[in-house]
Scaffold this active site. Structure first.
Site, PDB file in Angstrom:
ATOM      1  N   GLU A   1     -12.255  -2.053  12.613  1.00  0.00           N
ATOM      2  CA  GLU A   1     -12.247  -1.313  11.344  1.00  0.00           C
ATOM      3  C   GLU A   1     -13.411  -1.683  10.433  1.00  0.00           C
ATOM      4  O   GLU A   1     -14.098  -0.811   9.917  1.00  0.00           O
ATOM      5  CB  GLU A   1     -10.909  -1.559  10.627  1.00  0.00           C
TER       6      GLU A   1
ATOM      7  N   GLU B   1       0.820  -1.211   0.000  1.00  0.00           N
ATOM      8  CA  GLU B   1       0.000   0.000   0.000  1.00  0.00           C
ATOM      9  C   GLU B   1       0.854   1.260   0.000  1.00  0.00           C
ATOM     10  O   GLU B   1       0.660   2.175   0.798  1.00  0.00           O
ATOM     11  CB  GLU B   1      -0.957  -0.014   1.203  1.00  0.00           C
TER      12      GLU B   1
ATOM     13  N   ASP C   1      -8.553  -8.756   4.343  1.00  0.00           N
ATOM     14  CA  ASP C   1      -8.260  -7.680   5.292  1.00  0.00           C
ATOM     15  C   ASP C   1      -9.319  -7.597   6.391  1.00  0.00           C
ATOM     16  O   ASP C   1     -10.150  -6.695   6.370  1.00  0.00           O
ATOM     17  CB  ASP C   1      -8.189  -6.344   4.527  1.00  0.00           C
TER      18      ASP C   1
END
Ligand code: GCU
Length: 690
Positions: free
Chosen positions: A405, A298, A377
């Site tokens: 998250e 990323e 993820d």
């Protein structure tokens, strides 16, 4: 009147609040404590004894008299020999375990009660600290101590919290306020640092990374004189509680700090720079355990830029920290984050395995690969990463995320321990026996101590640390599970609720029910059958069915008017074949694939009949209606606790439930409308779908 420590400090003590408990005869064990074989001046022993006095005073209203019987060499302070019999009138005997004959391994302990006397026996100082916290837990649970006979040794060598705190005080994926480690590019060391260390060590955490894996700007300078002094101060406080201090590292620091023109791991100049830097780091921060590295991921720099492998990068750093006993924890979250959504061959799920399996066995002994539980993820449901147990000659560590998250931002309730247990219990078939993820990450498969489990942490400087008081169940539970993998999700709640809320049976049962159903409830009203990702992009709270569908992140559900799901079988991306048999075949076929993961592995028509006899589309409708109903039931259950838990907590959680219900209804309506309009198939039950 005793003043409330919370009021003084401005933050809660969570499960260490030590309010008055029913005695059940427990007080009698704390008349006189004798310490044998441990040096009472040792920093960890001192923390343990202080905690013992503090806890016993708060919960039982007793003052414990503590006597040091012997120095470790068998002599009293002034050199006189102290007879072992001097311990005989102590009601609590704290002693160092001799050898391992009782099965007490490093960091382990035993607690026994016999004839009105309690004995705490520990292999080492950390074991003693954990024993004391265990004992205090039993008192908080209002358990009588008579007949206690416990032996506990940690299942995982490294039990770690990874904080994604930035030096400006923000927290990446933080839902509980700002950082208590950093503010305005400064390191904060204060009383809260110590309370943090107490809290996490009380559940057995022995390593902490304080800064975000995305290391930029000021954080790159954490390994320089600008911050050494403060970092060392924080590390010292951690050391008092047996916690090793770790930092996340910027792989390109040799360029950004050192002015080199390259970060090629095989370049002698780069190697020399890191060797010098690591020497400095370990000299300046004595309690430094090593570093966590996110490279080639990323947008973060890494060895791929120089045509080198992940092993080249990790080994170069590992060699530089080896002289100081350091370790390098290298993350496997490496994938192409600039994928074209029309490209059906590239599969993000495959990336971890494809990028790391080829170098299995090439990593040096002090490198640990840190692998997220799933291949994508941290979604609400994913299969276990095939790298876990796929690697057979490399140290492995499991990474999970208690920061919610994708699981409700600590607004929606989501107790994650049941999910972590599923992951730990998963049979990888990496060998004929002892092949579960728990076996792999415990170091038992590789036969060494460079292994363990880490969680991305969910704390911040909110008064209650975790945004919602109910999210502290994950902070508590992760540590306990990391220490003792065999604990059930329910047992952990039976311990935590009396410590943080109340030992009242009704309170325990109500909170337990809310939490134990929460993961499935959340799953039901969000994305179905393992597909994930229907969240608002970037923010990751709230529904956006197609939000990620045409983006570059490789997270597609591939819904059209006929069906939904990603074909990851041998006819599709081939991801299913990355598993050992029989898992590969099980996932590869639609008939044998566990249904909760069906859409992760297969593209399935809406009229496909599931094992329940329902069509896929009807399942999607039903589960979304059910999810909202279950969330409503949990909110109503919480309402019954008014007056039974602290008012402030009651109101705060109640308010979060209102937000959860709004969120759940939005998810239900958006997902159901989307699939109704795509498929044209109505709900059999004729409920409102827009
Ligand atoms: C996710 C998360 C990022 C994080 C990354 C990681 O993609 O959204 O914020 O940096 O995981 O684990 O490195």
């Amino acid at each position: 009147m005793k003043s409330d420590p919370k009021e003084q400090k401005g933050w809660s003590q969570l499960w260490l609040k030590y309010d008055r408990k029913r005695d059940n005869g427990n007080g009698n064990y704390f008349e006189r404590a004798a310490v044998q074989g441990f040096d009472c001046e040792d920093r960890v022993v001192r923390s343990a004894l202080k905690e013992l006095s503090h806890g016993v005073r708060g919960m039982l209203g007793r003052t414990v008299e503590i006597i040091a019987l012997k120095e470790p060499d068998g002599f009293g302070k002034s050199g006189e020999r102290v007879e072992p019999s001097a311990s005989s009138d102590a009601s609590l005997l704290i002693k160092k375990a001799e050898g391992t004959e009782r099965g007490i391994r490093p960091e382990g302990y035993a607690i026994r009660e016999e004839k009105g006397r309690l004995t705490l026996e520990a292999a080492d100082e950390k074991g003693l600290l954990y024993a004391v916290f265990h004992l205090l837990r039993l008192i908080a649970m209002e358990r009588g101590l008579a007949g206690t006979d416990i032996l506990c040794c940690p299942d995982n060598p490294l039990r770690m919290y990874d904080h994604w705190d930035n030096m400006d005080g923000s927290i990446e994926r933080g839902y509980s306020g700002r950082s208590f480690f950093f503010e305005s590019d400064q390191v904060i060391v204060d009383e809260r640092t110590r309370d943090y260390a107490r809290l996490v060590s009380s559940v057995g955490i022995n390593a902490v990374v304080i800064n975000n894996v995305n290391v930029k700007q000021a954080a790159t300078w954490l390994i320089t004189d600008r911050y050494f002094e403060k970092a060392a101060q924080m590390a010292e406080i951690f050391a008092d509680y047996g916690i090793r201090f770790f930092l996340s590292l910027n792989y390109a620091a040799c360029m950004e700090l050192g002015g080199l023109s390259s970060a090629d791991p095989l370049d002698p100049e780069v190697i020399a720079w890191w060797q010098g830097k690591m020497k400095e780091c370990f000299e300046k921060i004595p309690n430094l355990g090593g570093f966590l590295v996110k490279a080639d991921s990323e947008g973060r720099p890494g060895p791929f830029t120089y045509g080198r492998t992940q092993a080249d990068g990790a080994n170069m750093l590992a060699d530089a920290v080896r002289p100081y006993g350091g370790i390098i924890i290298w993350r496997c979250f490496v994938y192409n984050c600039t994928q074209d959504w029309r490209d059906r061959k590239t599969d993000r799920a495959r990336a971890g395995y494809d990028n790391f399996i080829g170098m299995d066995g090439d990593y040096h002994e002090n490198v640990i690969l840190q692998i997220k539980n799933g291949p994508m993820d941290f979604q609400i449901r994913e299969p276990v990463s095939p790298l876990l147990g796929g690697l057979s000659k490399t140290n492995q560590m499991l990474e999970v995320q208690i920061a919610q998250e994708y699981t409700g931002h600590q607004i929606d309730v989501c107790y994650l321990i049941p999910m972590f247990k599923e992951v730990l219990d998963f049979h990888t078939y990496c060998r004929p026996e002892a092949d579960t993820v728990a076996d792999v990450i415990s170091g038992r498969v590789m036969g060494n101590q460079n292994a363990g489990i880490a969680a991305v942490c969910n704390t911040g400087n909110d008064e209650n640390w975790t945004g919602s008081d109910l999210a502290a169940a994950n902070l508590y539970g992760f540590g306990r599970l990391a220490f003792q993998t065999s604990l059930s999700a329910e047992e952990i709640l039976e311990e935590w609720i009396p410590q943080q809320f109340s030992a009242d049976r009704e309170v325990i049962d109500t909170i337990k029910k809310i939490l134990l159903t929460s993961r499935e409830t959340y799953e039901k009203y969000t994305s179905p059958l393992g597909i994930g990702w229907m969240v608002t992009p970037h923010e990751h709270y709230g529904c956006s069915v197609d939000g990620y569908e045409y983006s570059r992140w490789g997270t597609y559900h591939r819904a059209d008017h006929l069906g939904i799901g990603v074909d990851r079988s041998d006819q599709g991306t081939g991801y299913a074949l990355q598993y050992h048999e029989p898992n590969a075949s099980m996932y590869n076929s639609m008939e044998t694939c566990p249904e909760e993961l069906l859409l992760f592995f297969h593209h399935v028509p809406y009229n496909y009949i599931l094992r329940t006899g329902k069509t896929l589309i009807q399942h999607i409708y039903d589960s979304h209606f059910e999810g909202v109903e279950e969330a409503e039931a949990s909110a109503a259950a919480w309402d019954t606790l008014e007056g039974k838990v602290e008012e402030k907590t009651f109101r705060l959680v109640q308010e979060r439930f209102q937000r959860q219900l709004y969120n759940a209804r939005e998810w239900r309506d958006q997902v159901n409308s989307y699939f109704y309009r795509k498929s044209g198939i109505p709900d059999e039950k004729g409920r409102d779908i827009y």
